[in-house]
Scaffold this active site. Structure first.
Site, mmCIF file in Angstrom:
data_model
loop_
_atom_site.group_PDB
_atom_site.id
_atom_site.type_symbol
_atom_site.label_atom_id
_atom_site.label_comp_id
_atom_site.label_asym_id
_atom_site.label_seq_id
_atom_site.Cartn_x
_atom_site.Cartn_y
_atom_site.Cartn_z
ATOM 1 N N ASP B 138 0.864 -1.184 0.000
ATOM 2 C CA ASP B 138 0.000 0.000 0.000
ATOM 3 C C ASP B 138 0.902 1.236 0.000
ATOM 4 O O ASP B 138 1.623 1.479 0.959
ATOM 5 C CB ASP B 138 -0.881 -0.029 1.251
ATOM 6 C CG ASP B 138 -1.915 1.088 1.257
ATOM 7 O OD1 ASP B 138 -1.585 2.215 0.846
ATOM 8 O OD2 ASP B 138 -3.051 0.835 1.683
ATOM 9 N N HIS B 145 -3.985 13.415 0.220
ATOM 10 C CA HIS B 145 -4.433 12.321 1.081
ATOM 11 C C HIS B 145 -3.494 12.166 2.279
ATOM 12 O O HIS B 145 -3.940 12.043 3.422
ATOM 13 C CB HIS B 145 -4.485 11.030 0.270
ATOM 14 C CG HIS B 145 -4.661 9.795 1.106
ATOM 15 N ND1 HIS B 145 -5.826 9.532 1.797
ATOM 16 C CD2 HIS B 145 -3.827 8.760 1.371
ATOM 17 C CE1 HIS B 145 -5.701 8.385 2.444
ATOM 18 N NE2 HIS B 145 -4.500 7.908 2.206
ATOM 19 N N GLU B 210 -10.900 3.789 2.148
ATOM 20 C CA GLU B 210 -10.055 4.609 1.282
ATOM 21 C C GLU B 210 -10.197 4.012 -0.107
ATOM 22 O O GLU B 210 -9.860 2.854 -0.323
ATOM 23 C CB GLU B 210 -8.594 4.558 1.736
ATOM 24 C CG GLU B 210 -8.368 5.203 3.098
ATOM 25 C CD GLU B 210 -6.931 5.047 3.602
ATOM 26 O OE1 GLU B 210 -6.045 4.682 2.804
ATOM 27 O OE2 GLU B 210 -6.715 5.274 4.806
ATOM 28 N N GLU B 212 -8.868 3.441 -3.487
ATOM 29 C CA GLU B 212 -7.521 3.520 -4.040
ATOM 30 C C GLU B 212 -7.475 2.915 -5.436
ATOM 31 O O GLU B 212 -8.394 2.204 -5.854
ATOM 32 C CB GLU B 212 -6.545 2.771 -3.118
ATOM 33 C CG GLU B 212 -6.574 3.304 -1.686
ATOM 34 C CD GLU B 212 -5.587 2.625 -0.751
ATOM 35 O OE1 GLU B 212 -4.888 1.686 -1.180
ATOM 36 O OE2 GLU B 212 -5.520 3.041 0.416
ATOM 37 N N ASP B 244 -9.723 0.022 0.487
ATOM 38 C CA ASP B 244 -8.885 -0.255 1.654
ATOM 39 C C ASP B 244 -9.704 0.027 2.916
ATOM 40 O O ASP B 244 -9.609 1.103 3.507
ATOM 41 C CB ASP B 244 -7.655 0.651 1.579
ATOM 42 C CG ASP B 244 -6.654 0.360 2.681
ATOM 43 O OD1 ASP B 244 -6.798 -0.665 3.370
ATOM 44 O OD2 ASP B 244 -5.732 1.171 2.856
ATOM 45 N N LYS B 264 -6.189 -2.506 9.408
ATOM 46 C CA LYS B 264 -6.258 -2.356 7.956
ATOM 47 C C LYS B 264 -6.214 -3.692 7.222
ATOM 48 O O LYS B 264 -6.207 -3.699 5.988
ATOM 49 C CB LYS B 264 -5.060 -1.526 7.476
ATOM 50 C CG LYS B 264 -4.887 -0.177 8.150
ATOM 51 C CD LYS B 264 -5.654 0.919 7.465
ATOM 52 C CE LYS B 264 -4.957 1.381 6.199
ATOM 53 N NZ LYS B 264 -5.638 2.542 5.604
#
Lengths: 299, 299
Positions: B138, B145, B210, B212, B244, B264
């Site tokens: 990641d 961001h 998130e 992405e 995410d 996460k």
């Protein structure tokens, strides 16, 4: 943890004489697994079991008909080019295989002739990774290690307040894990000395190792399903030594805020032989043995 | 980046009428790949190519003899249960396959009858991961961001000094990546409110996403061999959307000093369709096109 059984008897000896010298890492009470082939050959990789200075070629032993009954499925899995299927079987089939191997390798075994033909000297072998590694997680275990390393990066605050409450760990790169003894290139990376305005790209000058214990998780669990403490050990196949090569001059500049990355992922190396949890049972401290009796507990 | 060619012609139309409505994500200029089977079936997973509201079943199309010559190897790889082998072929074979697919799906193609029998409506399909994911990294891209998220954890110091010099990233958990739309359990974890003395274990109350861009790296490189900027794009197979999922109440307590971990890694989801770099060529900004001309440069 599997209770002690006849395979742990310290008085057992093997017809493989080098297993009985009291010095070898591989007496008949150990019986660890690796993936191997003859050095410099193009033979297929397959599983093997260490005994003294020899390897029992599991593919050859399965072919020779040494295994049957409950041990056969595990023996076949141990003959494959990786140990993933063996690891996923869980402790029971593995324990059956250990009992059969222990009997077949004991002094006076009727299977000596059949197995003798399946031995490859360790001195002639080369090794591959024991398994395809799906994910690799590095846990920051040992409060002494955490404090020592923490001092390098946060001299005034080495141990953070979460350390004693939650397992601290990070995901590493699976694809750069190799076997002990392999050569690899010295990593390049950005280094920013404290008195420099900007970082420079250069080969690492502060290579370090962390000697760690590597744990191969075998049986999985469904996503989101917790594993209880009492069940945890059933999910562990075995242990290796793990060398976490680290570029200490690259690490301080890159590691914030997301943790270790390029300074720790250029190469990691594991020992080829995986020692099973059952083999380690005699070494478990009493508290572990007690926890592992698996009395019913709320989940 | 692959130069523009006849497959990018905005005037191309397909004999699959739904590809020509000007609204679909899947006109004949796109042709992304997925792994699919019919919903609720026990069919084998195989690759497919989106066209309008249909999927070209690549396994059926290979069986039907639609492909030959330079496109055959790529077509066979695209028919497998994962796209790993297709991804590893690199851009040339993929480009051949794209040309053949584009011609076969164009209005007036002589292969309409053969391919028509290989279509599966997207409304009847279910999807699997496009590939076995070996490692997932990641990257903390977008300075906006990074500043916004940084404010949540370090209000007085959101953007660290390394951000503009070195790619900041961390390895995530590959084994918990799934397909968009899947259900997963709300994660539990340790949360420590600022006014509490000790943390508590509880279900996350601050779930976040998130959105992405996910990049599937195809062709690999040998360990320790750098990839030049000019060559980088040849190693990218294509792009997906990546969700995410993040437990923001668990993250602040656990993430120091080693970065994001359990907050996460409980589930990440990708869109099933992978859009190839060649399909995206018309959207590349001029600077990218220029870099990609690959003039000789020192390595």
């Amino acid at each position: 943890m599997t209770p002690l059984n006849e395979t742990h008897d310290p008085n057992l000896t093997s017809w493989v004489a080098s297993a009985n010298d009291g010095q070898t890492d591989f007496p008949i009470q150990n019986l660890p697994f690796a993936i191997f082939r003859r050095q410099g050959s193009s033979e297929a990789w397959r599983g093997g079991v260490a005994i003294g200075d020899q390897i029992v070629d599991m593919a050859a032993a399965v072919q020779a008909g040494v295994f049957n009954g409950e041990a056969l499925a595990a023996a076949q899995a141990a003959a494959e080019p990786t140990l993933n299927n063996l690891m996923s079987l869980g402790p029971q089939p593995l324990s059956h295989l250990r009992k059969v191997l222990s009997k077949a390798l004991q002094t006076g075994s009727s299977q000596q002739a059949a197995l003798q033909a399946c031995l490859v000297p360790q001195a002639q072998a080369e090794y591959s990774l024991p398994a395809r590694i799906g994910d690799y997680t590095d846990f920051y275990t040992s409060v002494h290690h955490a404090t020592n390393i923490g001092k390098q990066f946060r001299p005034d605050n080495p141990l953070l307040p979460n350390y004693k409450w939650v397992p601290i760990g990070y995901h590493g790169r699976s694809s750069s894990i190799g076997i002990s003894g392999q050569a690899f290139k010295r990593p390049k990376g950005q280094v920013k000395p404290p008195d420099a305005d900007v970082p420079v790209l250069k080969p690492s000058a502060r290579m370090d190792i962390e000697l760690e214990m590597g744990v191969f998780v075998g049986q999985g669990n469904a996503l989101g399903e917790p594993v209880t403490m009492a069940e945890a050990e059933d999910h562990i196949f075995g242990l290796v030594l793990f060398n976490d090569w680290s570029a200490r001059d690259i690490q301080p500049w890159e590691y914030q805020p997301l943790g270790p990355f390029l300074a720790k992922n250029f190469a990691s190396t594991v020992s080829p032989w995986v020692v099973t949890m059952e083999a380690l049972a005699p070494s478990a401290p009493p508290s572990v043995t007690r926890k592992a009796t698996r009395s019913p507990c709320p989940t």
